[in-house]
Each structure stands twice: as C-alpha cells, then as structure tokens.
Write a protein that holds these residues in place. Sequence first.
Motif, PDB file in Angstrom:
ATOM      1  N   GLY A  57     -55.268 -18.661  65.850  1.00  0.00           N
ATOM      2  CA  GLY A  57     -56.271 -18.748  64.811  1.00  0.00           C
ATOM      3  C   GLY A  57     -57.501 -17.917  65.103  1.00  0.00           C
ATOM      4  N   GLU A  58     -58.333 -17.828  64.079  1.00  0.00           N
ATOM      5  CA  GLU A  58     -59.558 -17.047  64.172  1.00  0.00           C
ATOM      6  C   GLU A  58     -60.730 -17.860  63.639  1.00  0.00           C
ATOM      7  N   ILE A  59     -61.890 -17.575  64.214  1.00  0.00           N
ATOM      8  CA  ILE A  59     -63.143 -18.108  63.701  1.00  0.00           C
ATOM      9  C   ILE A  59     -64.034 -16.906  63.437  1.00  0.00           C
ATOM     10  N   TYR A  60     -64.437 -16.743  62.176  1.00  0.00           N
ATOM     11  CA  TYR A  60     -65.372 -15.688  61.801  1.00  0.00           C
ATOM     12  C   TYR A  60     -66.764 -16.306  61.825  1.00  0.00           C
ATOM     13  N   MET A  61     -67.704 -15.636  62.479  1.00  0.00           N
ATOM     14  CA  MET A  61     -69.044 -16.181  62.598  1.00  0.00           C
ATOM     15  C   MET A  61     -70.083 -15.172  62.106  1.00  0.00           C
ATOM     16  N   GLN A  62     -71.041 -15.693  61.356  1.00  0.00           N
ATOM     17  CA  GLN A  62     -72.161 -14.891  60.878  1.00  0.00           C
ATOM     18  C   GLN A  62     -73.413 -15.756  60.981  1.00  0.00           C
ATOM     19  N   THR A  63     -74.524 -15.136  61.374  1.00  0.00           N
ATOM     20  CA  THR A  63     -75.799 -15.838  61.327  1.00  0.00           C
ATOM     21  C   THR A  63     -76.575 -15.273  60.152  1.00  0.00           C
ATOM     22  N   THR A  64     -77.315 -16.139  59.482  1.00  0.00           N
ATOM     23  CA  THR A  64     -78.047 -15.716  58.290  1.00  0.00           C
ATOM     24  C   THR A  64     -79.533 -15.601  58.598  1.00  0.00           C
ATOM     25  N   GLN A  65     -80.236 -14.894  57.726  1.00  0.00           N
ATOM     26  CA  GLN A  65     -81.676 -14.724  57.907  1.00  0.00           C
ATOM     27  C   GLN A  65     -82.435 -16.037  57.762  1.00  0.00           C
ATOM     28  N   ASP A  66     -81.854 -16.996  57.045  1.00  0.00           N
ATOM     29  CA  ASP A  66     -82.545 -18.278  56.878  1.00  0.00           C
ATOM     30  C   ASP A  66     -82.200 -19.288  57.971  1.00  0.00           C
ATOM     31  N   GLY A  67     -81.570 -18.825  59.043  1.00  0.00           N
ATOM     32  CA  GLY A  67     -81.360 -19.672  60.206  1.00  0.00           C
ATOM     33  C   GLY A  67     -80.089 -20.490  60.225  1.00  0.00           C
ATOM     34  N   ALA A  68     -79.091 -20.107  59.477  1.00  0.00           N
ATOM     35  CA  ALA A  68     -77.823 -20.840  59.491  1.00  0.00           C
ATOM     36  C   ALA A  68     -76.773 -20.060  60.273  1.00  0.00           C
TER      37      ALA A  68
END
Length: 135
Positions: A57-68
């Motif tokens: 499996g895979e986990i795609y991760m992104q951080t957002t400008q609003d802190g999430a």
Amino acid sequence: MQDVMNERPRFRPVPWTALETPADVELWIEEHNLALKEHIGPNETGYGVCFNLAEGGEIYMQTTQDGAVLLDVSSEAEWVSPLIVAVARVEPPAGALWVLPDDKLVQLIIGLSGLIASSILVAGHDFGRGQRRRY
C-alpha cells in the motif's frame, strides 16, 4: 511516441532510511521541503510525498498552508489505520482521506518510519478532493 517511452521519470523512488528521533524527522522535513521547492512548478497542485509501505500500500501525504496534514491512504494500506489513530488520537475518516493537525506530523513520521520501504515526490495527486473532514 518513441521519445515518450525513452523519457526518464520526473521523480524516482528513494529507499527509506528509518527516522528515529524528532531531530531526524525535522531534518527530513527540511530536505523534503527544499526538494519540493526545487522540483514543483508554481502552478502545480496535488504535490507532496508518497510513502510506499513495505507490507503493501501507499500513503500520499501533503501539508497545507493552513496547518493541516493530508493523508490519502490506499485501500492496500488500510492496515496502518490503527497506527494513525493512535498517533493522531482521532477516529478514522469515512473515506481514504485523513486530515490531521500539523502538530501530529513529527509523531506520525516516527510511527510510520519503520513501515516505509521507499518514498517518492508526487505532483497532480487529487488528495481526495470533496471528501475532506477536519479533526
């Protein structure tokens, strides 16, 4: 058509080295952010990192400008949900997209680190648009 077939992939998987301390994770985050700034265009969306898990499996991760922290967990990686629940202290989402506060990022990476086989930068991933639920 021949040129397309001979074209090198834009991003390549990088074998994962386990991160054991918060300092290790902070250094990885800095290096990851520099790589994104260097390789992602100003108009690109859906960029982040994909963790390929050793057990599938895979986990795609992104951080957002609003802190999430957005985690898009493939169906093959659902087995890792209990770890995410334990680290983030949240209930699993109805879909594949987890939205976590940014203060959980270091603990999350430490928790996942021993399960990751490789990572790769991604661009154009949709990160579950339309199914976001905040915690």
